[in-house]
Design a protein around this motif. Structure first.
Motif, PDB file in Angstrom:
ATOM      1  N   SER A 108     -83.662  -5.862  -7.220  1.00  0.00           N
ATOM      2  CA  SER A 108     -84.615  -4.755  -7.142  1.00  0.00           C
ATOM      3  C   SER A 108     -85.981  -5.095  -7.729  1.00  0.00           C
ATOM      4  O   SER A 108     -87.009  -4.638  -7.226  1.00  0.00           O
ATOM      5  N   ALA A 109     -86.026  -5.913  -8.785  1.00  0.00           N
ATOM      6  CA  ALA A 109     -87.301  -6.201  -9.450  1.00  0.00           C
ATOM      7  C   ALA A 109     -88.267  -6.905  -8.505  1.00  0.00           C
ATOM      8  O   ALA A 109     -89.434  -6.508  -8.376  1.00  0.00           O
ATOM      9  N   PHE A 110     -87.784  -7.949  -7.828  1.00  0.00           N
ATOM     10  CA  PHE A 110     -88.679  -8.663  -6.926  1.00  0.00           C
ATOM     11  C   PHE A 110     -89.017  -7.819  -5.704  1.00  0.00           C
ATOM     12  O   PHE A 110     -90.160  -7.830  -5.226  1.00  0.00           O
ATOM     13  N   LEU A 128     -85.148  -7.503   2.633  1.00  0.00           N
ATOM     14  CA  LEU A 128     -85.035  -7.132   1.226  1.00  0.00           C
ATOM     15  C   LEU A 128     -83.656  -6.550   0.967  1.00  0.00           C
ATOM     16  O   LEU A 128     -83.178  -5.696   1.705  1.00  0.00           O
ATOM     17  N   MET A 129     -83.023  -6.995  -0.109  1.00  0.00           N
ATOM     18  CA  MET A 129     -81.729  -6.478  -0.527  1.00  0.00           C
ATOM     19  C   MET A 129     -81.875  -6.089  -2.005  1.00  0.00           C
ATOM     20  O   MET A 129     -81.908  -6.949  -2.883  1.00  0.00           O
ATOM     21  N   ARG A 130     -81.999  -4.800  -2.264  1.00  0.00           N
ATOM     22  CA  ARG A 130     -82.304  -4.333  -3.620  1.00  0.00           C
ATOM     23  C   ARG A 130     -81.094  -4.344  -4.544  1.00  0.00           C
ATOM     24  O   ARG A 130     -81.195  -3.964  -5.707  1.00  0.00           O
ATOM     25  N   GLU A 131     -79.960  -4.747  -4.044  1.00  0.00           N
ATOM     26  CA  GLU A 131     -78.764  -4.868  -4.883  1.00  0.00           C
ATOM     27  C   GLU A 131     -78.960  -5.999  -5.885  1.00  0.00           C
ATOM     28  O   GLU A 131     -79.641  -6.990  -5.612  1.00  0.00           O
ATOM     29  N   VAL A 154     -83.817 -11.998 -11.565  1.00  0.00           N
ATOM     30  CA  VAL A 154     -82.836 -11.736 -12.622  1.00  0.00           C
ATOM     31  C   VAL A 154     -83.587 -11.344 -13.891  1.00  0.00           C
ATOM     32  O   VAL A 154     -84.758 -11.683 -14.057  1.00  0.00           O
ATOM     33  N   GLY A 155     -82.900 -10.648 -14.773  1.00  0.00           N
ATOM     34  CA  GLY A 155     -83.490 -10.300 -16.053  1.00  0.00           C
ATOM     35  C   GLY A 155     -83.369 -11.461 -17.021  1.00  0.00           C
ATOM     36  O   GLY A 155     -84.327 -12.181 -17.284  1.00  0.00           O
ATOM     37  N   GLN A 156     -82.167 -11.678 -17.525  1.00  0.00           N
ATOM     38  CA  GLN A 156     -81.886 -12.772 -18.443  1.00  0.00           C
ATOM     39  C   GLN A 156     -81.249 -13.912 -17.676  1.00  0.00           C
ATOM     40  O   GLN A 156     -80.187 -13.751 -17.063  1.00  0.00           O
ATOM     41  N   LEU A 157     -81.893 -15.073 -17.662  1.00  0.00           N
ATOM     42  CA  LEU A 157     -81.344 -16.241 -16.974  1.00  0.00           C
ATOM     43  C   LEU A 157     -80.388 -16.957 -17.917  1.00  0.00           C
ATOM     44  O   LEU A 157     -80.796 -17.696 -18.808  1.00  0.00           O
ATOM     45  N   SER A 158     -79.090 -16.728 -17.721  1.00  0.00           N
ATOM     46  CA  SER A 158     -78.054 -17.299 -18.566  1.00  0.00           C
ATOM     47  C   SER A 158     -77.139 -18.180 -17.721  1.00  0.00           C
ATOM     48  O   SER A 158     -77.337 -18.348 -16.519  1.00  0.00           O
ATOM     49  N   VAL A 179     -86.308 -18.526  -8.079  1.00  0.00           N
ATOM     50  CA  VAL A 179     -85.777 -17.527  -9.001  1.00  0.00           C
ATOM     51  C   VAL A 179     -86.922 -16.938  -9.826  1.00  0.00           C
ATOM     52  O   VAL A 179     -87.701 -17.670 -10.435  1.00  0.00           O
ATOM     53  N   ALA A 180     -87.010 -15.616  -9.839  1.00  0.00           N
ATOM     54  CA  ALA A 180     -87.968 -14.912 -10.689  1.00  0.00           C
ATOM     55  C   ALA A 180     -87.196 -14.329 -11.872  1.00  0.00           C
ATOM     56  O   ALA A 180     -86.256 -13.565 -11.672  1.00  0.00           O
ATOM     57  N   TYR A 181     -87.575 -14.692 -13.087  1.00  0.00           N
ATOM     58  CA  TYR A 181     -86.815 -14.275 -14.267  1.00  0.00           C
ATOM     59  C   TYR A 181     -87.728 -13.643 -15.310  1.00  0.00           C
ATOM     60  O   TYR A 181     -88.927 -13.899 -15.352  1.00  0.00           O
ATOM     61  N   GLU A 182     -87.125 -12.822 -16.172  1.00  0.00           N
ATOM     62  CA  GLU A 182     -87.874 -12.214 -17.279  1.00  0.00           C
ATOM     63  C   GLU A 182     -87.745 -13.037 -18.553  1.00  0.00           C
ATOM     64  O   GLU A 182     -88.721 -13.287 -19.253  1.00  0.00           O
TER      65      GLU A 182
END
Length: 320
Positions: A108-110, A128-131, A154-158, A179-182
């Motif tokens: 959803s973020a991207f 777009l797939m907001r899942e 992704v939020g946290q890239l773990s 990958v777009a990460y926070e």
């Protein structure tokens, strides 16, 4: 496709399609009613919109009609057949018949970011797939989406997220991935880089995103045999930092002709321009795309000259 909704991008209203195809809105509506040549995407509000594929199909149809074909004779033909007719008529130039690169944007973020910057996917066949990543992978539905480019947010890239990204790539068919990460530990960024996956920190910078997308597009086109600039690939790292270049310019040349000095100076110049081309301000996607290509080419040029200098240093080391 299960319970997950896919949203096509970019989308066009009938007025825009009329301008781009030079077909009157009234004619477009008639073609829709009689032949099904209408907008294929319907938003949650019920508004019908034309996708990139819809637009390009209509552009080919309109070009054939301009050349004497009757709409009733060609309306139900497949795009490949229409494109062949257009080529036979010698009218293929200026009309888009090239298959767009299928691109899946997951998370959803991207997708929300792309809603604000729709021109960043110009020229791609985007869904777009907001899942979120975890539930999308668990569903198993990604296997029905043969994308060539995958963009994941992704939020946290773990480690868990890295494993999920790899599962998503396998389900889809190992597409090129961004990958777009926070937040992220550098270790996991390096792990993904070793697997050929690029990472960008949010908030995304449009210029950097454009550079990475230009590289991904070119890699896909090269693989498909459609690229006329195959040397444009993913960005190359620097082999010599500024301090090392300064040192090499000051020492005696390792070659009688003085090429060591010249190579170091050329690398420094290319590096400066490479940095400038990645940071200079642009307006609109068209300018951004041009700058992205310039930056990628300069990146390749700098890397090749660095390889030349490295070969000189290796030769000198062998002699010693």
């Amino acid at each position: 496709m299960g319970a997950f909704e896919l949203e096509a991008r970019p989308l066009y209203g009938i007025g825009t399609v009329a301008r781009l195809t030079r077909i009157k809105p009234g004619t477009l509506r008639i073609w829709d009613r009689r032949y099904g040549l209408g907008a294929s995407y319907k938003s949650q509000s019920g508004r019908r919109m034309y996708t990139q594929t819809d637009l390009e199909h209509l552009q080919i149809v309109a070009s054939l009609v301009d050349r004497g074909y009757r709409i009733g004779e060609i309306a139900n033909m497949e795009r490949k057949t229409l494109a062949a007719l257009l080529d036979q008529a010698g009218a293929g130039q200026g009309v888009t018949t090239k298959i767009r690169i299928k691109t899946l944007c997951l998370g959803s973020a991207f997708c929300d970011w792309l809603d604000k910057h729709p021109n960043m996917v110009s020229g791609l066949d985007v869904r777009l797939m907001r899942e979120e990543l975890e539930s999308a992978v668990a569903s198993g539905d990604l296997g029905a989406l043969p994308a060539r480019i995958l963009i994941v947010s992704v939020g946290q890239l773990s480690r868990t997220q890295v494993d999920l990204i790899e599962q998503a790539r396998r389900q889809i068919g190992a597409p090129l991935t961004l990958v777009a990460y926070e937040f992220a530990n550098p270790h996991w960024i390096e792990q993904l880089a070793e697997r050929g996956v690029a990472c960008l920190k949010v908030p995304l910078d449009q210029e950097r995103f454009g550079v990475h997308m230009a590289g991904l597009r070119q890699a896909v086109e090269l693989d498909q045999g459609n690229s006329d600039a195959g040397e444009l690939a993913l960005l190359k790292p620097r082999l010599f930092d500024t301090a090392r270049l300064t040192e090499l310019k000051q020492i005696d040349s390792l070659l009688a002709c003085g090429c060591t000095h010249h190579l170091a100076e050329l690398i420094e110049s290319l590096s400066n321009f490479e940095r400038y081309s990645s940071e200079c301000a642009v307006e609109g996607w068209s300018d951004a795309a041009t700058h992205a290509c310039v930056h990628a080419y300069i990146n390749q040029a700098r890397f090749l000259v660095e390889r030349a200098l490295a070969s000189v240093l290796e030769e000198k080391s062998d002699r010693e």
